[in-house]
Design a protein around this motif. Structure first.
Motif, PDB file in Angstrom:
ATOM      1  N   TYR A 108       1.074  -1.238  -0.018  1.00 32.67           N
ATOM      2  CA  TYR A 108      -0.085  -0.126  -0.013  1.00 32.67           C
ATOM      3  C   TYR A 108       0.624   1.214   0.264  1.00 32.67           C
ATOM      4  O   TYR A 108       0.484   1.903   0.586  1.00 32.67           O
ATOM      5  N   TYR A 110      -3.794   5.486   6.254  1.00 31.81           N
ATOM      6  CA  TYR A 110      -3.357   4.560   6.483  1.00 31.81           C
ATOM      7  C   TYR A 110      -3.015   3.304   7.596  1.00 31.81           C
ATOM      8  O   TYR A 110      -2.920   2.372   7.298  1.00 31.81           O
ATOM      9  N   HIS A 145      -9.158  -7.721  -2.130  1.00 33.63           N
ATOM     10  CA  HIS A 145      -8.376  -6.726  -2.578  1.00 33.63           C
ATOM     11  C   HIS A 145      -8.105  -7.561  -4.311  1.00 33.63           C
ATOM     12  O   HIS A 145      -8.081  -8.402  -4.176  1.00 33.63           O
TER      13      HIS A 145
END
Ligand code: UDP
Length: 161
Positions: free
Chosen positions: A60, A69, A126
């Motif tokens: 990421y 985050y 994902h």
């Protein structure tokens, strides 16, 4: 999207799919695999692991300045993930359509996020968002020898006697 050697549509495109910790904990691994199989894609890599902070921060890296985050990394390391490499024609784009909008509130019913989740911080799965991203992510999560080339028994009957 066409093979340079044959000129035919590229069926060897690959993407990285991960069942996130909430997807594993809510027992969606089987249903997610089933959707990719029934769509016609080929599974060429699969493993379950507890992702390290180092691996997740590389995965990421583009999001490191986002306010969410730190919470994202905590979520993604909160339990095991199942990572897979799926292969097939336009698999990157098609997977994104199958997975649905990042925010489950906007994900259409029939998509994985639209059917299995309701909040962006727990969106179950994902999928790589571009061919370049897919190559980067596959190299990050898998060693070359963990990806397998195999043929389907219904494509040739040469072994039948
Ligand atoms: N995310 C979040 N809050 C946000 C946006 C994203 O928690 O406001 C998380 C969510 O898990 C998402 C991941 O960060 O799947 C990566 O975000 P990206 O924009 O790359 O979306 P994706 O490609 O996963 O749809």
């Amino acid at each position: 999207l066409r093979s340079k050697s044959t000129g035919l549509p590229d069926v060897k495109e690959r993407t990285l799919i991960a069942v996130k910790p909430d997807g594993v904990q809510r027992r969606f691994i089987g249903q997610i695999i089933q959707r990719f199989e029934q769509r016609g894609f080929k599974l060429v890599g699969l493993k379950m692991l507890q992702a390290s902070e180092d691996l997740l921060s590389q995965h990421y890296s583009e999001l490191r300045t986002k306010p969410f985050y730190p919470r994202l990394l905590k979520y993604m390391s909160s339990g095991p993930v199942v990572v897979m490499v799926w292969e097939g024609h336009k698999v990157v784009q098609t997977s994104r359509t199958m997975v649905g909008h990042t925010n489950p509130a906007e994900a259409l019913a029939g998509t994985i996020r639209g059917d299995f989740s309701f909040h962006v911080s727990r969106n179950v799965i994902h999928a790589s968002d571009s061919e370049e991203g897919a190559q980067r992510e596959i190299q990050l999560w898998f060693k070359g020898r963990e990806l397998l080339n195999w043929d389907c028994c219904d494509q040739s009957l040469t072994l039948a006697v």
